[in-house]
Design an enzyme around this catalytic site. Structure first.
Site, short mmCIF file in Angstrom:
data_model
loop_
_atom_site.label_atom_id
_atom_site.label_comp_id
_atom_site.label_asym_id
_atom_site.label_seq_id
_atom_site.Cartn_x
_atom_site.Cartn_y
_atom_site.Cartn_z
N GLY A 1 59.12 132.36 -34.58
CA GLY A 1 60.27 133.11 -35.09
C GLY A 1 59.97 134.58 -35.10
O GLY A 1 59.15 135.07 -34.31
N SER A 2 60.59 135.29 -36.02
CA SER A 2 60.47 136.74 -36.03
C SER A 2 59.13 137.20 -36.58
O SER A 2 58.50 136.52 -37.40
CB SER A 2 61.60 137.33 -36.87
N CYS B 1 62.06 134.86 -26.68
CA CYS B 1 61.08 135.85 -27.10
C CYS B 1 60.32 136.41 -25.91
O CYS B 1 59.63 137.42 -26.04
CB CYS B 1 60.14 135.26 -28.14
N GLU C 1 53.98 132.26 -33.28
CA GLU C 1 54.61 132.73 -32.03
C GLU C 1 55.73 133.65 -32.46
O GLU C 1 56.79 133.18 -32.90
CB GLU C 1 55.18 131.55 -31.24
N LEU C 2 55.51 134.95 -32.33
CA LEU C 2 56.46 135.89 -32.94
C LEU C 2 57.26 136.67 -31.89
O LEU C 2 57.33 136.26 -30.76
CB LEU C 2 55.67 136.83 -33.87
N ALA D 1 65.48 125.40 -37.58
CA ALA D 1 66.39 126.45 -38.03
C ALA D 1 67.68 125.81 -38.54
O ALA D 1 68.13 124.79 -37.99
CB ALA D 1 66.69 127.39 -36.87
N TRP E 1 66.07 128.76 -33.66
CA TRP E 1 67.26 128.13 -33.08
C TRP E 1 67.36 128.31 -31.58
O TRP E 1 68.17 127.65 -30.94
CB TRP E 1 68.52 128.72 -33.75
N GLU F 1 63.57 144.52 -30.19
CA GLU F 1 63.93 143.35 -29.39
C GLU F 1 65.44 143.12 -29.51
O GLU F 1 65.94 142.90 -30.61
CB GLU F 1 63.14 142.15 -29.94
N LYS G 1 60.54 121.90 -40.01
CA LYS G 1 61.74 122.51 -40.60
C LYS G 1 62.45 123.26 -39.48
O LYS G 1 62.06 124.37 -39.12
CB LYS G 1 61.33 123.46 -41.73
P1 ADP Z 1 65.59 134.43 -36.16
O1 ADP Z 1 65.90 135.87 -36.34
O2 ADP Z 1 65.33 134.02 -34.78
O3 ADP Z 1 66.49 133.50 -36.88
P2 ADP Z 1 63.61 133.88 -38.14
O4 ADP Z 1 62.18 134.28 -38.12
O5 ADP Z 1 64.48 134.41 -39.22
O6 ADP Z 1 64.14 134.29 -36.72
O7 ADP Z 1 63.77 132.31 -38.13
C1 ADP Z 1 62.87 131.42 -37.52
C2 ADP Z 1 62.66 130.24 -38.44
O8 ADP Z 1 62.08 130.73 -39.65
C3 ADP Z 1 63.93 129.52 -38.85
O9 ADP Z 1 63.64 128.14 -38.99
C4 ADP Z 1 64.24 130.12 -40.20
O10 ADP Z 1 64.99 129.26 -41.02
C5 ADP Z 1 62.83 130.30 -40.76
N1 ADP Z 1 62.69 131.31 -41.83
C6 ADP Z 1 63.46 132.39 -42.09
N2 ADP Z 1 63.00 133.06 -43.16
C7 ADP Z 1 61.91 132.39 -43.62
C8 ADP Z 1 60.98 132.56 -44.70
N3 ADP Z 1 61.08 133.57 -45.55
N4 ADP Z 1 59.99 131.65 -44.84
C9 ADP Z 1 59.88 130.62 -43.99
N5 ADP Z 1 60.71 130.40 -42.96
C10 ADP Z 1 61.71 131.27 -42.76
#
Ligand code: ADP
Length: 490
Positions: A241-242, A297, A263-264, A189, A163, A394, A187
């Site tokens: 994402g994370s 990030c 990209e984590l 956020a 997001w 972080e 997909k």
């Molecule tokens: P943040 O903490 O920045 O929201 P996330 O890694 O949770 O980081 O989210 C980044 C993206 O990954 C978002 O689009 C979120 O919906 C998606 N996401 C979260 N959990 C999962 C999962 N188990 N499998 C695939 N995508 C996921």
């Protein structure tokens, strides 16, 4: 819950879409389910979008797979001209796209505009690169053989984006994917699907064929990740994402040896040496720490300042940070918008509390909540040590912890003492030190005497547990192509 009338703010309200985009069709969920998108500055509801399920995902994957075959057969030049049109449309609609972005994500409108243009730059860059997907001819090992190396698109790409940059994180994936002949299912956020849907509108107007760029909205991210990993038609997953979710996708992808770009998270060190231009370092720290309210990030997470300039740097940074204007991203002059949600507020607060409980002191900001919304005052902490949460994890918020150090050797050790390795920054005027530190920093990217490093022209990505692969630059094509070696017997 009240409503936010987004359409009335737009010059072209047709960019505001509350449907998913699959195979060139604007669709509702098969089940009819929807979920709400909220304005983080006010809590007002902006939109309700389809909450797709696994059955809907299956359809999208089939459509993307079917469409990809003919897309890959076009010439690079044909794909380039569509991407170029797409880029031009994004730029032409920058104001509306920025409004949509600020509404769903909260960042100041000026920053949102910057993000749209930054995202567009990737589309432009990869439109150009689409014509340069060069292979190779290698001198052969036998007189009657010839060796050719071709670059082929990997196929269908499942993209999962965060997001914090709802437009640019997607543009960075879709542009190289489409340029080389892949199709993509994005997909976004759940907090920020509208920017991705607006991009889909413009891709359609640019003439990109149906099924090539699909946007699936769902509140069930886990299901989407599983659908991508379990379906053999999906060749690759590109995720931003994370680190935790990156690990999940890597595990889930193992069965089918899914190609992965990740990209984590980061935990960027920002080092100020005593030979630095301190005023420039203060400006760099503001840019690297407080952009997007600290929610990037590559944000400076740990600011190390050499002891002889520590007090001067702290005082100057505190003064500068006190002057930052916090508020609704739509209000003129605002530099720090809201945090994305209640969990983000809690995390920043917990890092602040943990630091204060262990002896740190606030020299700017420090109040967790202003005026009842999701606003966190930009904060500077002194007396921070390496064992506090704020340096170990972080923060992803506007909290700048200052840690004192004495020697170069010591600070390099501290900076590298992290499982993350995305970005790092330092300020120095000593040429030999600049090379030493830049080479020794265990990160994929280093900013020297600058707090802003992102550009489509350079490879963005991390080492250690910050990810796999690179986005942008000529290297960015590699993540979406496979090499094919053809041995030709004469
Ligand atoms: P943040 O903490 O920045 O929201 P996330 O890694 O949770 O980081 O989210 C980044 C993206 O990954 C978002 O689009 C979120 O919906 C998606 N996401 C979260 N959990 C999962 C999962 N188990 N499998 C695939 N995508 C996921």
């Amino acid at each position: 819950m009240g409503n936010f009338d987004l359409a009335s703010k737009l010059e072209d309200p047709s960019l505001f879409i509350q449907k998913a985009f699959v195979d060139g069709e604007w669709m509702a969920a098969g089940s009819g389910a929807t979920f709400d998108v909220l304005d983080p500055a006010t809590g007002l509801r902006i939109a309700s979008v389809p909450d797709l399920d696994a059955g809907d995902l299956e359809k999208a994957i089939h459509a993307a797979s079917h469409a990809q075959k003919s897309w890959a057969k076009l010439t690079g030049k044909q794909r380039a001209s569509m991407l170029r049109r797409f880029h031009d449309l994004v730029v032409a609609h920058v104001d509306d796209l920025a409004i949509i972005l600020t509404a769903e994500m909260g960042k100041p409108l000026q920053e949102a505009r910057g993000e749209i243009l930054y995202g567009a730059a990737y589309i432009e860059w990869f439109a150009e690169e689409a014509k340069r997907l060069n292979g190779d001819v290698i001198p052969a090992h036998q007189a009657d053989k010839r060796i050719l190396v071709l670059r082929r698109p990997v196929g269908v790409v499942g993209a999962i984006t965060p997001w914090n940059f709802p437009n640019a994180m997607l543009a960075r994936k879709l542009a190289p994917a489409l340029a080389v002949g892949c199709s993509i299912i994005a997909k976004p956020a759940a907090q920020t699907p509208l920017s991705a849907l607006a991009l889909a509108v413009l891709s359609e107007r640019a003439g990109i064929p149906r099924g090539i760029f699909n946007v699936v909205t769902s509140s069930d991210a886990e299901m989407v990740g599983q659908s991508f990993c379990a379906n053999e038609l999906v060749a690759k997953i590109s995720f931003t994402g994370s680190t935790n979710v990156g690990r999940i996708l890597m595990r889930q992808g193992a069965d089918q040896i899914k190609k992965l770009s990740l990209e984590l998270g980061g935990n960027a060190p920002f080092i100020v040496f005593d030979d630095a231009d301190i005023d420039a370092a203060v400006e760099g720290a503001v840019a690297a720490k407080f952009r997007n309210a600290g929610q990037t990030c590559v944000c400076a997470n740990r600011i190390y300042v050499q002891s002889s300039v520590y007090d001067e740097f702290a005082a100057k940074l505190a003064k500068r940070v006190d002057a930052l204007k916090v508020g609704n991203g739509f209000d003129a002059g605002v530099e720090i918008g809201p945090l994305i949600d209640g969990n983000a507020m809690k995390k920043v607060k917990s890092h602040l509390d943990n630091a204060l409980a262990n002896g740190a002191r606030v020299v700017a900001g420090g109040s967790s909540v202003q005026t009842g919304g999701q606003f966190f005052a930009p904060t500077v902490l002194v007396g921070v040590t390496s064992d506090m949460k704020v340096t170990r994890e972080e923060t992803f918020g506007p909290l700048a912890p200052l840690i004192s150090f004495d020697t170069e050797e010591e600070v390099i050790r501290s900076a590298n003492d992290s499982e993350f390795g995305l970005a790092g920054y330092f300020y120095s005027k000593d040429l030999a030190r600049i090379f030493r530190v830049a080479e020794d920093m265990e990160t994929g990217m280093v900013g020297v005497n600058t707090g802003l490093i992102s550009t489509e022209l350079a490879p963005f990505g991390g080492v250690k547990q910050s990810g796999l692969g690179r986005e942008g630059s000529k290297y960015g094509l590699d993540d979406y192509t496979e090499l094919k070696y053809v041995c030709l017997g004469l």
